[in-house]
Design a protein around this motif. Structure first.
Motif, short mmCIF file in Angstrom:
data_model
loop_
_atom_site.label_atom_id
_atom_site.label_comp_id
_atom_site.label_asym_id
_atom_site.label_seq_id
_atom_site.Cartn_x
_atom_site.Cartn_y
_atom_site.Cartn_z
N VAL A 203 -4.93 -5.72 6.15
CA VAL A 203 -5.77 -5.45 4.98
C VAL A 203 -5.08 -5.96 3.72
CG1 VAL A 203 -6.78 -3.64 3.55
CG2 VAL A 203 -6.96 -3.50 6.04
N VAL A 204 -3.80 -5.62 3.55
CA VAL A 204 -3.04 -6.08 2.39
C VAL A 204 -2.96 -7.60 2.38
CG1 VAL A 204 -0.72 -6.17 1.37
CG2 VAL A 204 -1.71 -3.98 2.04
N GLY A 205 -2.69 -8.19 3.53
CA GLY A 205 -2.57 -9.65 3.60
C GLY A 205 -3.87 -10.36 3.26
N ASP A 206 -4.97 -9.87 3.81
CA ASP A 206 -6.27 -10.49 3.54
C ASP A 206 -6.64 -10.41 2.07
OD1 ASP A 206 -6.50 -11.06 6.20
OD2 ASP A 206 -8.37 -9.98 6.52
N TYR B 223 -10.72 0.59 2.39
CA TYR B 223 -10.42 0.17 1.01
C TYR B 223 -10.41 -1.34 0.85
CZ TYR B 223 -9.10 5.03 0.46
OH TYR B 223 -9.12 6.41 0.43
N LYS B 224 -10.85 -2.06 1.86
CA LYS B 224 -10.87 -3.52 1.79
C LYS B 224 -12.16 -3.96 1.09
CE LYS B 224 -10.08 -7.46 4.91
NZ LYS B 224 -9.98 -7.83 6.34
N THR B 225 -12.23 -3.69 -0.23
CA THR B 225 -13.47 -3.78 -0.99
C THR B 225 -13.24 -4.51 -2.31
OG1 THR B 225 -13.02 -1.70 -2.13
CG2 THR B 225 -14.25 -1.57 -0.05
N TRP B 226 -14.36 -4.79 -2.99
CA TRP B 226 -14.29 -5.40 -4.32
C TRP B 226 -13.49 -4.52 -5.27
CZ3 TRP B 226 -14.94 -10.17 -5.51
CH2 TRP B 226 -15.93 -10.96 -4.89
N ASN C 155 0.84 -1.21 0.00
CA ASN C 155 0.00 0.00 0.00
C ASN C 155 0.87 1.25 0.00
OD1 ASN C 155 0.68 0.73 2.71
ND2 ASN C 155 -0.93 -0.59 3.51
N GLU C 156 0.21 2.40 -0.05
CA GLU C 156 0.92 3.67 -0.22
C GLU C 156 1.78 4.02 1.00
OE1 GLU C 156 -2.26 6.01 -3.11
OE2 GLU C 156 -2.38 6.25 -0.93
N THR C 157 1.47 3.44 2.16
CA THR C 157 2.25 3.72 3.37
C THR C 157 3.46 2.81 3.48
OG1 THR C 157 0.26 4.46 4.52
CG2 THR C 157 2.15 3.87 5.88
N VAL C 158 3.26 1.52 3.26
CA VAL C 158 4.32 0.54 3.45
C VAL C 158 5.29 0.50 2.27
CG1 VAL C 158 4.79 -1.94 3.76
CG2 VAL C 158 2.87 -0.87 4.97
#
Length: 370
Positions: free
Chosen positions: A112-115, A81-84, A48-51
């Motif tokens: 979130v990224v992992g899921d 942002y954990k969306t379709w 993501n934009e932070t990591v």
């Protein structure tokens, strides 16, 4: 797997889906942390934009020799942002770059990224390999381990997903040094949960070392991550798809998911909602005669010392308790509309059971009033 760098290994025993969790400092500087993983013509790092600005270059260098080309998908940061729509951004990269069924996905980030990376891996061409590289405490001790993958729906958290195991989990403790304090506390919620449901000695250790954990003491973090993973590995090894025992890992989550959905995903961090949710679950346990007030107060004190909320939020001023109940009926543990709670059946032991709505409403009113 043999390697020369210092780390600890916790194994998840799932037959042909077994894998290792590597725990150590500096693993994102050790190419051998990825030895034995699948090689392929292409790979995709999802971050993501932070990591990404912090660790993407390091991971790209480490895996460059394992893949002919490494693509990157950079997502917006946050639970909202954990969306379709965000999930489709991963598929867009996979399809646009012509990735095949041997393509390896790497999840570089928090829960979130992992899921979402795991869910994308489960779906793309009906399944491609993926590797978890969690960079938050919450992901290292919980969400990266055990193969739960999902996205949120406006009516419920993690309601759309799949069980799909990674090839490996690589936990570099040095990534925790860049965590904001709020994110660190959120991760501690998932550490704290393991004591009351499984191991009271670990709860006592956590109480004695909570200040060291908050100060990012490397030895304390290493033990907390390892012991949390050991407990989760033992539970997942017996119940991979949450048909029974694994449900105890959702202690505090029934209330917590209602908080997240009721406030709007991302208003409270997942760990913050779970922290308050565990206090509510402990209070419900007390009112059902399963634990005493002294235990609830001890537990509440630990949650507060970790920088987590001990008071639940009001999610609907007009009908707060009913709103909680409505959200909790949209829960994976619910059966025929009956809410099921993970409760403390005496310190160190958990049980999944229902409770009368009226009693649950009393707990909600009590915990929201503080």
């Amino acid at each position: 797997m043999t390697s020369m760098f210092a780390h600890e290994t916790v194994s998840i025993d799932l037959g042909d889906r077994s894998y290792d969790i590597l725990i150590g400092s500096g693993l994102l500087q050790e190419a051998s942390a990825f030895d034995g993983l699948p090689r392929s013509s292409s790979a995709v790092i999802v971050t993501n934009e932070t990591v990404g600005p912090l660790y993407l270059d390091a991971l790209q260098r480490l895996i460059a020799s394992r893949h002919h080309v490494v693509h990157v998908a950079v997502l917006k940061d946050g639970e909202s942002y954990k969306t379709w729509a965000t999930l489709n951004q991963i598929f867009d990269v996979l399809l646009d770059r012509g990735c095949d069924r041997k393509t390896v996905l790497y999840a570089l980030g928090g829960g979130v990224v992992g899921d979402m990376t795991g869910f994308a891996a489960a779906c793309y061409m009906r399944g491609v390999p993926f590797v978890q590289v969690p960079t938050t405490l919450l992901a290292q001790v919980d969400s990266s381990v055990g193969g739960k993958t999902a996205i949120n729906h406006p009516l419920g958290k993690n309601m759309i997903g799949a069980f799909y195991q990674p090839q490996r989990v690589v936990c570099d403790l040095q990534t925790l040094a860049t965590l904001p304090r709020r994110e660190l506390s959120a991760g501690l919620a998932e550490v704290i949960k393991y004591g009351p449901i499984h191991d009271m000695d670990f709860m006592a250790w956590t109480e004695a070392n909570i200040d060291a954990l908050m100060a990012l003491d490397t030895d304390a973090l290493a033990y907390a991550v390892r012991r949390s993973c050991e407990i989760k590995a033992a539970v997942v090894g017996q119940d991979e798809r949450e048909s029974g025992l694994r449900a105890i890992l959702n202690f505090g989550h029934t209330f917590g998911h209602a908080i997240e959905a009721g406030l709007g995903f991302g208003v409270w961090l997942h760990g913050e909602a779970v922290g308050a949710g565990m206090v509510m679950a402990a209070e419900l346990s007390r009112r059902l005669g399963l634990v005493d007030e002294a235990f609830v107060e001890r537990f509440r004190q630990l949650i507060g010392r970790a920088g987590l909320p001990v008071k639940a939020p009001v999610i609907d001023p007009a009908r707060n308790a009913q709103s909680y109940l409505d959200h909790m009926r949209v829960d994976k543990k619910a059966e025929a509309g009956d809410i099921r709670f993970v409760l403390i059946d005496g310190p160190g032991k958990a049980v999944v059971r229902g409770a009368p709505d009226a009693l649950v409403a009393e707990v909600i009113d009590h915990c929201c009033a503080g």
